[in-house]
Design an enzyme around this catalytic site. Sequence first.
Site, PDB file in Angstrom:
ATOM      1  N   LYS A  43     -82.280 -51.654   7.090  1.00 46.73           N
ATOM      2  CA  LYS A  43     -83.138 -50.908   6.160  1.00 46.73           C
ATOM      3  C   LYS A  43     -84.401 -50.418   6.871  1.00 46.73           C
ATOM      4  O   LYS A  43     -85.014 -51.179   7.637  1.00 46.73           O
ATOM      5  CB  LYS A  43     -83.498 -51.827   4.997  1.00 46.73           C
ATOM      6  CG  LYS A  43     -84.337 -51.198   3.894  1.00 46.73           C
ATOM      7  CD  LYS A  43     -84.618 -52.228   2.793  1.00 46.73           C
ATOM      8  CE  LYS A  43     -85.387 -51.645   1.629  1.00 46.73           C
ATOM      9  NZ  LYS A  43     -85.609 -52.650   0.562  1.00 46.73           N
ATOM     10  N   SER A  97     -84.251 -51.171  -3.851  1.00 47.04           N
ATOM     11  CA  SER A  97     -84.650 -50.179  -2.870  1.00 47.04           C
ATOM     12  C   SER A  97     -83.774 -50.162  -1.618  1.00 47.04           C
ATOM     13  O   SER A  97     -83.873 -49.220  -0.815  1.00 47.04           O
ATOM     14  CB  SER A  97     -86.098 -50.423  -2.433  1.00 47.04           C
ATOM     15  OG  SER A  97     -86.234 -51.693  -1.829  1.00 47.04           O
ATOM     16  N   SER A 156     -84.164 -55.737  -4.987  1.00 44.18           N
ATOM     17  CA  SER A 156     -83.810 -54.619  -4.113  1.00 44.18           C
ATOM     18  C   SER A 156     -82.590 -54.835  -3.239  1.00 44.18           C
ATOM     19  O   SER A 156     -82.104 -53.878  -2.623  1.00 44.18           O
ATOM     20  CB  SER A 156     -84.999 -54.247  -3.223  1.00 44.18           C
ATOM     21  OG  SER A 156     -85.967 -53.566  -3.965  1.00 44.18           O
TER      22      SER A 156
END
Lengths: 451, 67
Positions: free
Chosen positions: A80, A151, A175
Amino acid sequence: VTEPYRLTIAAAGRALRSGQLTAEDLVRCVLARAEETEDSVRAWVELYPEEAIAAAQAADRALRDGDDSGPLHGIPIGVKDIVDIAGRPTRCGSDVRHDVPPASADAAVVTRLRDAGAIILGKTVTHEFAGGVLSPPARNPWDPARIPGGSSGGSAAAVAAGSCLGAVGTDTAGSIRVPAALTGTVGLKPTTGLVDTAGVFPLSWSLDTVGPIARTAEDATLLLAAMTPGARHPDPASLAGARIAVPVPYFLDRLQPGVRDAFALALDVMRGAGAQITETEWPEARAAMAAGFLIVRPEMALVHARTLREFPERFGPVLRSRLEAFSLFPARGYLRAQTARAAVRDRLLRRFDDEEFDLLALPTVVAPATLAEATMVQLPDGDEPIHAGFTKLTMPFNTVGLPAVSVPCGLDASGLPVGLQLVARPNRDRDLLVMAAAFEDVSGWAGRLPG
Amino acid sequence: MMSDNATHDLTPDCLTRLAGAVGIVIDPERLPAVLAVLNELFELEREVEEIAAALPGVADIGTGGQS
């Protein structure tokens, strides 16, 4: 013959060691898969094909020489884009950081994954500063008109699309688990503090966690073992005799029918496998949710305080207004939330002990993936803003710091994945994943790729 | 300046001055958005206060021990 991108980490490891597959072929295959899917999925910020192929060739040589780094040897992983990779900029999905210099070192979790033999394939899309569930421009491989969740939406979308075998995500309010649920993957929010967050751009230092997203609970276990020091591999277990409690009220109050039905079926499956299903009351769940957001938001404001003062025009108007409001919120509310956090955690842990259950079971998200242009999620008794609606079942466990995993438990009538959330006592992360694997064994939903 | 847990007494001028004190410049056109987010936060605080106030270790906070 199974195409290599469809393999789980465990299966790819077996194929690498038996000589049926090389790490180079595996990496070339997932890169080709990325090329095939990225027009619609857009999961990646950037890919590092040359470095990844060179690392794969080195992994193949090492394996031939008898130098085996373990289960992640030669396995391509996504990271990420709020997690530092040495020599690469960490842009956090934000124009605010468009000119940020490359990171000087790998984040601790990336170092550990490299040490375990993983090949870092590239950076995956995050919602801006990990502060939302939409993760544009990434889309859901099950239906590219829909969000992947967030996210860590790029990480989950990449795993589901087959452009990597596992990924690193972060989870402060849901997330990891939210995108895992929406993309039919497995995502673990570890016990708070279990995985080192050094080198991860903070959203909220009190609640931030780093964890794995994979196609199966077994793969998530392999990734977690690499991410944490002193990991042990727990023995497989079955659901027979497991004591599982469904928390009420709050968690089941407002669910879309497809989620409600898939969750009911998941309970039936676990009951059929010999688990004892009960209910437990956690009346402070809503307070746990609210306290979590009261902690995250002022902390986020402080993270961005200098930029907000010196370069406020770098933020878009919505994020800027939110950060300004977070900055002006009185400390009283933050302190009240931190105090309540300890109290609601204590109450929940006491229920684990007094009522002698092993796990909590609940849906991960109130609804499957929404259309990308939607701002509200439709629920039986009224619409709710997507961010609040999609994190209401996950945030309470960030507040109390317990490990929680989302595993696929079915599809809704439109063919969109639904997630089951299982929660365990602190530091029982590996046992939690073992029980998630046991659920996969009896439910048959794990490891499915769209299409 | 502000009543307990409410922003309705917080005038735009007051909010602008408060922001200025911490080095933030809020454009007038964004004041309603900032106030709306602040109200969301106060609502969350109310939820925490109502539910958690009965818990051991929290009950006396905010009452000065007079609960």
